[in-house]
Design a protein around this motif. Sequence first.
Motif, PDB file in Angstrom:
ATOM      1  N   MET A  70       0.838  -1.199   0.000  1.00  0.00           N
ATOM      2  CA  MET A  70       0.000   0.000   0.000  1.00  0.00           C
ATOM      3  C   MET A  70       0.880   1.259   0.000  1.00  0.00           C
ATOM      4  O   MET A  70       0.608   2.220  -0.701  1.00  0.00           O
ATOM      5  CB  MET A  70      -0.946   0.014   1.203  1.00  0.00           C
ATOM      6  CG  MET A  70      -2.039  -1.044   1.164  1.00  0.00           C
ATOM      7  SD  MET A  70      -3.270  -0.767  -0.134  1.00  0.00           S
ATOM      8  CE  MET A  70      -2.625  -1.782  -1.439  1.00  0.00           C
ATOM      9  N   ARG A  71       1.949   1.228   0.781  1.00  0.00           N
ATOM     10  CA  ARG A  71       2.864   2.369   0.821  1.00  0.00           C
ATOM     11  C   ARG A  71       3.506   2.610  -0.546  1.00  0.00           C
ATOM     12  O   ARG A  71       3.641   3.748  -0.986  1.00  0.00           O
ATOM     13  CB  ARG A  71       3.953   2.134   1.868  1.00  0.00           C
ATOM     14  CG  ARG A  71       4.854   3.349   2.081  1.00  0.00           C
ATOM     15  CD  ARG A  71       6.158   2.988   2.772  1.00  0.00           C
ATOM     16  NE  ARG A  71       6.960   2.050   2.018  1.00  0.00           N
ATOM     17  CZ  ARG A  71       7.680   2.347   0.906  1.00  0.00           C
ATOM     18  NH1 ARG A  71       7.664   3.560   0.412  1.00  0.00           N
ATOM     19  NH2 ARG A  71       8.392   1.422   0.296  1.00  0.00           N
ATOM     20  N   GLU A  72       3.871   1.546  -1.244  1.00  0.00           N
ATOM     21  CA  GLU A  72       4.523   1.665  -2.550  1.00  0.00           C
ATOM     22  C   GLU A  72       3.671   2.429  -3.568  1.00  0.00           C
ATOM     23  O   GLU A  72       4.209   3.056  -4.472  1.00  0.00           O
ATOM     24  CB  GLU A  72       4.848   0.283  -3.122  1.00  0.00           C
ATOM     25  CG  GLU A  72       6.021  -0.405  -2.471  1.00  0.00           C
ATOM     26  CD  GLU A  72       6.218  -1.821  -2.978  1.00  0.00           C
ATOM     27  OE1 GLU A  72       5.445  -2.304  -3.847  1.00  0.00           O
ATOM     28  OE2 GLU A  72       7.173  -2.474  -2.505  1.00  0.00           O
ATOM     29  N   ILE A  73       2.361   2.354  -3.444  1.00  0.00           N
ATOM     30  CA  ILE A  73       1.485   3.046  -4.399  1.00  0.00           C
ATOM     31  C   ILE A  73       0.879   4.320  -3.814  1.00  0.00           C
ATOM     32  O   ILE A  73      -0.054   4.889  -4.380  1.00  0.00           O
ATOM     33  CB  ILE A  73       0.375   2.107  -4.946  1.00  0.00           C
ATOM     34  CG1 ILE A  73      -0.496   1.553  -3.827  1.00  0.00           C
ATOM     35  CG2 ILE A  73       0.997   0.991  -5.788  1.00  0.00           C
ATOM     36  CD1 ILE A  73      -1.739   0.831  -4.314  1.00  0.00           C
ATOM     37  N   GLY A  74       1.405   4.758  -2.673  1.00  0.00           N
ATOM     38  CA  GLY A  74       0.966   6.018  -2.090  1.00  0.00           C
ATOM     39  C   GLY A  74      -0.321   5.937  -1.300  1.00  0.00           C
ATOM     40  O   GLY A  74      -0.989   6.951  -1.095  1.00  0.00           O
ATOM     41  N   PHE A  75      -0.676   4.761  -0.823  1.00  0.00           N
ATOM     42  CA  PHE A  75      -1.906   4.584  -0.049  1.00  0.00           C
ATOM     43  C   PHE A  75      -1.594   4.466   1.443  1.00  0.00           C
ATOM     44  O   PHE A  75      -2.078   3.579   2.120  1.00  0.00           O
ATOM     45  CB  PHE A  75      -2.656   3.334  -0.525  1.00  0.00           C
ATOM     46  CG  PHE A  75      -3.501   3.565  -1.734  1.00  0.00           C
ATOM     47  CD1 PHE A  75      -2.939   3.977  -2.924  1.00  0.00           C
ATOM     48  CD2 PHE A  75      -4.862   3.364  -1.695  1.00  0.00           C
ATOM     49  CE1 PHE A  75      -3.705   4.187  -4.050  1.00  0.00           C
ATOM     50  CE2 PHE A  75      -5.642   3.566  -2.821  1.00  0.00           C
ATOM     51  CZ  PHE A  75      -5.060   3.983  -3.997  1.00  0.00           C
ATOM     52  N   ASP A  76      -0.823   5.403   1.938  1.00  0.00           N
ATOM     53  CA  ASP A  76      -0.498   5.393   3.357  1.00  0.00           C
ATOM     54  C   ASP A  76      -1.737   5.580   4.217  1.00  0.00           C
ATOM     55  O   ASP A  76      -1.747   5.229   5.390  1.00  0.00           O
ATOM     56  CB  ASP A  76       0.516   6.493   3.677  1.00  0.00           C
ATOM     57  CG  ASP A  76       1.832   6.280   2.957  1.00  0.00           C
ATOM     58  OD1 ASP A  76       2.218   5.121   2.725  1.00  0.00           O
ATOM     59  OD2 ASP A  76       2.475   7.286   2.614  1.00  0.00           O
ATOM     60  N   GLN A  77      -2.800   6.155   3.639  1.00  0.00           N
ATOM     61  CA  GLN A  77      -4.032   6.415   4.378  1.00  0.00           C
ATOM     62  C   GLN A  77      -4.953   5.193   4.439  1.00  0.00           C
ATOM     63  O   GLN A  77      -5.967   5.218   5.112  1.00  0.00           O
ATOM     64  CB  GLN A  77      -4.784   7.601   3.764  1.00  0.00           C
ATOM     65  CG  GLN A  77      -5.519   7.297   2.475  1.00  0.00           C
ATOM     66  CD  GLN A  77      -4.652   7.310   1.212  1.00  0.00           C
ATOM     67  OE1 GLN A  77      -3.430   7.217   1.270  1.00  0.00           O
ATOM     68  NE2 GLN A  77      -5.270   7.427   0.067  1.00  0.00           N
ATOM     69  N   ALA A  78      -4.605   4.116   3.752  1.00  0.00           N
ATOM     70  CA  ALA A  78      -5.445   2.912   3.778  1.00  0.00           C
ATOM     71  C   ALA A  78      -5.413   2.298   5.174  1.00  0.00           C
ATOM     72  O   ALA A  78      -4.372   2.260   5.830  1.00  0.00           O
ATOM     73  CB  ALA A  78      -4.971   1.897   2.747  1.00  0.00           C
ATOM     74  N   THR A  79      -6.555   1.839   5.612  1.00  0.00           N
ATOM     75  CA  THR A  79      -6.644   1.143   6.892  1.00  0.00           C
ATOM     76  C   THR A  79      -6.450  -0.345   6.633  1.00  0.00           C
ATOM     77  O   THR A  79      -7.050  -0.903   5.711  1.00  0.00           O
ATOM     78  CB  THR A  79      -8.020   1.386   7.541  1.00  0.00           C
ATOM     79  OG1 THR A  79      -8.173   2.787   7.762  1.00  0.00           O
ATOM     80  CG2 THR A  79      -8.150   0.641   8.860  1.00  0.00           C
ATOM     81  N   VAL A  80      -5.625  -0.976   7.441  1.00  0.00           N
ATOM     82  CA  VAL A  80      -5.388  -2.418   7.336  1.00  0.00           C
ATOM     83  C   VAL A  80      -5.960  -3.062   8.585  1.00  0.00           C
ATOM     84  O   VAL A  80      -5.619  -2.688   9.705  1.00  0.00           O
ATOM     85  CB  VAL A  80      -3.883  -2.737   7.199  1.00  0.00           C
ATOM     86  CG1 VAL A  80      -3.661  -4.242   7.147  1.00  0.00           C
ATOM     87  CG2 VAL A  80      -3.303  -2.049   5.969  1.00  0.00           C
ATOM     88  N   MET A  81      -6.848  -4.013   8.376  1.00  0.00           N
ATOM     89  CA  MET A  81      -7.454  -4.751   9.469  1.00  0.00           C
ATOM     90  C   MET A  81      -6.965  -6.197   9.367  1.00  0.00           C
ATOM     91  O   MET A  81      -7.029  -6.792   8.287  1.00  0.00           O
ATOM     92  CB  MET A  81      -8.979  -4.682   9.357  1.00  0.00           C
ATOM     93  CG  MET A  81      -9.692  -5.160  10.592  1.00  0.00           C
ATOM     94  SD  MET A  81     -11.464  -4.789  10.492  1.00  0.00           S
ATOM     95  CE  MET A  81     -11.451  -3.019  10.657  1.00  0.00           C
ATOM     96  N   LEU A  82      -6.495  -6.741  10.470  1.00  0.00           N
ATOM     97  CA  LEU A  82      -5.894  -8.067  10.446  1.00  0.00           C
ATOM     98  C   LEU A  82      -6.808  -9.125  11.055  1.00  0.00           C
ATOM     99  O   LEU A  82      -7.387  -8.904  12.118  1.00  0.00           O
ATOM    100  CB  LEU A  82      -4.559  -8.043  11.191  1.00  0.00           C
ATOM    101  CG  LEU A  82      -3.534  -7.053  10.637  1.00  0.00           C
ATOM    102  CD1 LEU A  82      -2.311  -7.002  11.533  1.00  0.00           C
ATOM    103  CD2 LEU A  82      -3.168  -7.402   9.209  1.00  0.00           C
TER     104      LEU A  82
END
Length: 148
Positions: A70-82
């Motif tokens: 996600m960081r590689e494509i500039g989606f630092d704002q994405a929420t990751v739920m595990l």
Amino acid sequence: MTLLPVLMAGGSGTRLWPLSREQYPKQFLKLLNERSLLQNTALRVSRLEDSAPPLVIGGDAHRFVIAEQMREIGFDQATVMLEPEGRNTAPAAAVAAHYASTHFGPQALVFLLAADQAVENTPAFVAAVEAAAKVAATGKIVTFGIQP
């Protein structure tokens, strides 16, 4: 009204063996271009109007690869739920609905999609999702299907 794309990125890595492995399932592979299937899916949903940053649901074992991709494509704002353990779509859908309601209100729409799908015609995809969102906003459940 907010549309929350939910990228279901769980998986055991058994369906595309030997390329796909338990620690690196197919959604993290670069099969079609220079980006992974997960990255392509995130970029595709970013074209949707009125959509929130995606919620990515994946296994705890894949937390670092999800965050990095996600960081590689500039989606630092994405929420990751595990997920502590994969349980298929229904629990992911329930958690996503609760998350959407809590963060965006009861009128938020949840758009569940697999992170490992290939879609060639992004404009058609966007048009179909936006048309479906209008129907879903009336209280209906909308599903998509493709010919196998």
